[in-house]
Structures are given as structure tokens and as C-alpha cells.
Enzyme design. Structure first.
Site, PDB file in Angstrom:
ATOM      1  CG  ASP A 152      17.619 -37.003  13.986  1.00  0.00           C
ATOM      2  OD1 ASP A 152      17.612 -36.280  12.979  1.00  0.00           O
ATOM      3  OD2 ASP A 152      18.668 -37.516  14.442  1.00  0.00           O
ATOM      4  CG  HIS A 162      23.366 -37.116  13.556  1.00  0.00           C
ATOM      5  ND1 HIS A 162      23.075 -38.443  13.814  1.00  0.00           N
ATOM      6  CD2 HIS A 162      23.922 -37.088  12.322  1.00  0.00           C
ATOM      7  CE1 HIS A 162      23.455 -39.164  12.779  1.00  0.00           C
ATOM      8  NE2 HIS A 162      23.961 -38.375  11.861  1.00  0.00           N
ATOM      9  CG  ASP A 181      16.793 -39.374  17.867  1.00  0.00           C
ATOM     10  OD1 ASP A 181      17.107 -40.585  17.803  1.00  0.00           O
ATOM     11  OD2 ASP A 181      17.592 -38.462  17.613  1.00  0.00           O
ATOM     12  CD  GLU A 195      21.105 -37.059  18.491  1.00  0.00           C
ATOM     13  OE1 GLU A 195      22.185 -37.687  18.319  1.00  0.00           O
ATOM     14  OE2 GLU A 195      20.161 -37.109  17.692  1.00  0.00           O
TER      15      GLU A 195
END
Length: 181
Positions: A180, A175, A35, A37
Site C-alpha cells: 500500500d 491491505h 502505511d 496495518e
């Protein structure tokens, strides 16, 4: 630079090293569940500010990758509120060009797995092409949103938190890339 091809020393012959990459046995396949961000939804101008990943082999997590990334731009207040990642947290973090060699080595030839994989893979490839013009990751990828929609049509929501709850997977901090992933 594609790992599936080998060019002869004289540069006149190309050999395909892996003709059936899409047909690997699951038991012989490494998956990198990852993941990111970002500072916003669009690239450009948005940039990656965190990468989290776990390498899974034979159903077991065998390695992890986690780093904040200095996006070289301010983090918008909405994104800081959503992720908890603030400018001061990334100020001393490595930039993407410093992180990318370790990331590419970690991902290797594995199958990439992400929730909304199209977004994450496109973002990663955009950043990779900024460092290495004309290049991108050639890994196969699986989207867990698409997979869940096909396999679990009875679910009301395919958000990551809903899937984690459905499968009784602890989901500590939403998040944040590592949690995640």
C-alpha cells in the site's frame, strides 16, 4: 527533543534551527511514503501490526522499511481476513517498542506521506507516546486522499486502489503496509 530546536549547554537559551520547515524545496525534500496495518480502527485498544514505507528522494525510491509488529493482542478475524496477517505471523515479530528506534531513524526529518494520513500519523504517534511518554513525531505530513480530492476532482473514487489504477501504478496486495505504501 524537537529536532528543530537546540538548547544551549547551560539550558538558558533556545535556538530555532529551521524556521521555514514548511517551505522546503521539493528537490531538497525527502518523503517517506508509509502505511500501517492495525488490529482495528480505534486506538486504544487497537495496535499496529505492520509498518511499510519507502523513502523517496528526487522522485526515486532510495530506501525501504518493512516489518511486521507483534501487537501483543489477538488479531480479530475480520482484520486477519482483510489483511491476511494472522496471529502466528506476528508471534515472533518485534514489538513496537523494539521497532520504534529503527522507524524514527528511517523517517528522520522527512515529510510523511500516507493515504488518510490523519489516521496513520495519529496511530503512529499514539504508539510512539506509549514508548516515549509525552513525545510524538514532529514531521510535516501530506494526505494523498486530500491531495487527490483537490487535484483530481473528476475521479469517482479516491480509494488507494482507484488512484493506483488512475496513475497505472501496480498495486499487488491490498491491505498490506509495504504494498500500500
Amino acid at each position: 527533543e524537537d529536532w528543530r530546536l537546540r538548547v544551549s549547554d547551560d539550558g538558558f537559551a533556545v535556538e530555532v534551527l529551521c524556521e521555514d520547515d514548511e517551505c522546503r524545496r521539493l528537490s531538497e525534500t525527502d518523503f517517506v511514503v508509509f502505511d500501517i496495518e492495525t488490529t482495528g480502527p480505534k486506538m486504544p485498544p487497537s495496535r499496529i501490526m505492520e509498518i511499510g514505507a519507502a523513502r523517496v528522494r528526487s522522485g526515486q525510491v532510495v530506501a525501504e522499511f518493512q516489518t511486521l509488529v507483534n501487537p501483543l493482542m489477538p488479531i480479530p478475524p475480520f482484520i486477519a481476513g482483510l489483511t491476511g496477517i494472522r496471529d502466528e505471523m506476528v508471534a515472533g515479530a518485534p514489538t513496537f517498542d523494539e521497532v520504534v528506534p529503527r522507524w524514527l531513524d528511517f523517517a528522520g526529518t522527512s515529510v510523511l506521506v500516507a493515504h488518510n494520513a490523519v489516521f496513520d500519523v495519529r496511530f503512529i504517534n499514539h504508539e510512539v507516546s506509549n514508548v516515549f511518554p509525552g513525545r510524538r513525531m514532529m514531521n510535516s505530513h501530506i494526505c494523498t486522499v486530500s491531495l487527490a480530492r483537490q487535484l483530481l476532482p473528476e475521479l469517482r473514487s479516491f480509494r488507494l486502489a482507484a488512484l493506483a489504477e488512475h496513475f497505472s501504478v501496480p498495486h499487488r496486495t491490498r491491505h498490506r503496509a509495504g504494498d500500500d505504501a
